[in-house]
Motif scaffolding. Structure first.
Motif, short mmCIF file in Angstrom:
data_model
loop_
_atom_site.label_atom_id
_atom_site.label_comp_id
_atom_site.label_asym_id
_atom_site.label_seq_id
_atom_site.Cartn_x
_atom_site.Cartn_y
_atom_site.Cartn_z
N ARG A 76 -9.02 15.50 12.07
CA ARG A 76 -8.02 15.32 13.14
C ARG A 76 -6.97 14.27 12.78
NH1 ARG A 76 -12.50 16.28 16.46
NH2 ARG A 76 -12.96 14.08 16.67
N LYS A 77 -7.33 13.33 11.92
CA LYS A 77 -6.39 12.26 11.54
C LYS A 77 -5.45 12.68 10.41
CE LYS A 77 -9.44 8.52 12.94
NZ LYS A 77 -10.26 7.39 12.50
N SER A 78 -5.69 13.83 9.81
CA SER A 78 -4.86 14.30 8.71
C SER A 78 -3.65 15.03 9.24
CB SER A 78 -5.66 15.23 7.80
OG SER A 78 -4.82 15.79 6.83
N ASN A 79 -2.47 14.58 8.85
CA ASN A 79 -1.22 15.23 9.29
C ASN A 79 -0.87 16.45 8.44
OD1 ASN A 79 -0.94 13.22 11.20
ND2 ASN A 79 0.45 12.01 9.95
N TYR A 80 -1.34 16.49 7.20
CA TYR A 80 -0.91 17.54 6.28
C TYR A 80 -2.07 18.38 5.75
CZ TYR A 80 3.40 15.10 6.72
OH TYR A 80 4.53 14.52 7.25
N GLY A 81 -3.29 18.01 6.03
CA GLY A 81 -4.42 18.83 5.68
C GLY A 81 -5.33 18.22 4.63
N ILE A 82 -6.49 18.84 4.52
CA ILE A 82 -7.53 18.42 3.59
C ILE A 82 -8.08 19.67 2.93
CG2 ILE A 82 -9.81 17.36 3.34
CD1 ILE A 82 -9.09 15.74 5.94
N ILE A 83 -8.17 19.64 1.62
CA ILE A 83 -8.84 20.72 0.89
C ILE A 83 -10.09 20.09 0.30
CG2 ILE A 83 -8.75 22.32 -1.05
CD1 ILE A 83 -5.71 22.44 -0.65
N TYR A 84 -11.23 20.61 0.71
CA TYR A 84 -12.52 20.10 0.27
C TYR A 84 -13.14 21.10 -0.70
CZ TYR A 84 -17.51 19.10 0.43
OH TYR A 84 -18.81 18.86 0.09
N ILE A 85 -13.50 20.61 -1.88
CA ILE A 85 -14.15 21.45 -2.89
C ILE A 85 -15.62 21.03 -2.93
CG2 ILE A 85 -14.24 22.11 -5.32
CD1 ILE A 85 -11.27 21.28 -5.47
N GLU A 86 -16.49 21.93 -2.52
CA GLU A 86 -17.91 21.59 -2.42
C GLU A 86 -18.62 21.61 -3.77
OE1 GLU A 86 -20.53 24.27 -0.25
OE2 GLU A 86 -21.48 22.51 0.58
N GLU A 87 -18.34 22.62 -4.58
CA GLU A 87 -19.11 22.75 -5.81
C GLU A 87 -18.63 21.75 -6.87
OE1 GLU A 87 -17.22 26.88 -6.66
OE2 GLU A 87 -18.27 26.29 -8.48
N PRO A 88 -19.54 21.30 -7.73
CA PRO A 88 -19.13 20.41 -8.82
C PRO A 88 -18.11 21.09 -9.73
CG PRO A 88 -21.53 20.48 -8.62
CD PRO A 88 -20.97 21.55 -7.72
N ILE A 89 -17.18 20.32 -10.24
CA ILE A 89 -16.16 20.85 -11.14
C ILE A 89 -16.68 20.74 -12.56
CG2 ILE A 89 -13.79 20.59 -11.95
CD1 ILE A 89 -13.25 19.26 -9.14
#
Length: 104
Positions: A76-89
């Motif tokens: 809710r505090k993000s004005n532009y969004g969050i992309i969350y990557i769950e799996e290890p890179i």
């Protein structure tokens, strides 16, 4: 990507958390995606709250592997969004992850 949550935004102009692997950052840069990796700035070591505030001030999406960013009060505090990557890179999946991110 087993779980990729795009909250807002139509293209990536991101600020990348410290936990995003350099190989993904470098690959995204070669794809001409505007990436600001926190490890390459004077802001290295800032808190999650400070990272979100910085992203909001710069008009950027947060790209992260930090599960704390999936909590509703943070989203809710993000004005532009969050992309969350769950799996290890890893070397085996970095290209697939980058291609998925390019779509967004």
């Amino acid at each position: 990507v087993s779980y990729l949550n795009k909250v807002m935004g139509f293209y990536i102009e991101s600020i990348d958390d410290e936990n995003i692997h350099r190989s993904l950052v470098n690959l995204l840069k070669t794809m001409n995606i505007d990436i600001l990796w926190i490890n390459e700035t004077e802001h290295r070591g800032i808190t999650n709250h400070e990272l979100l505030e910085l992203a909001n001030n710069m008009g950027r999406i947060v790209l992260t592997r930090d599960r704390d960013f999936t909590e509703q009060h943070v989203i809710r505090k993000s004005n532009y969004g969050i992309i969350y990557i769950e799996e290890p890179i890893t070397k085996r999946n970095v290209s697939r992850i980058a291609q998925t991110l390019e779509y967004y």
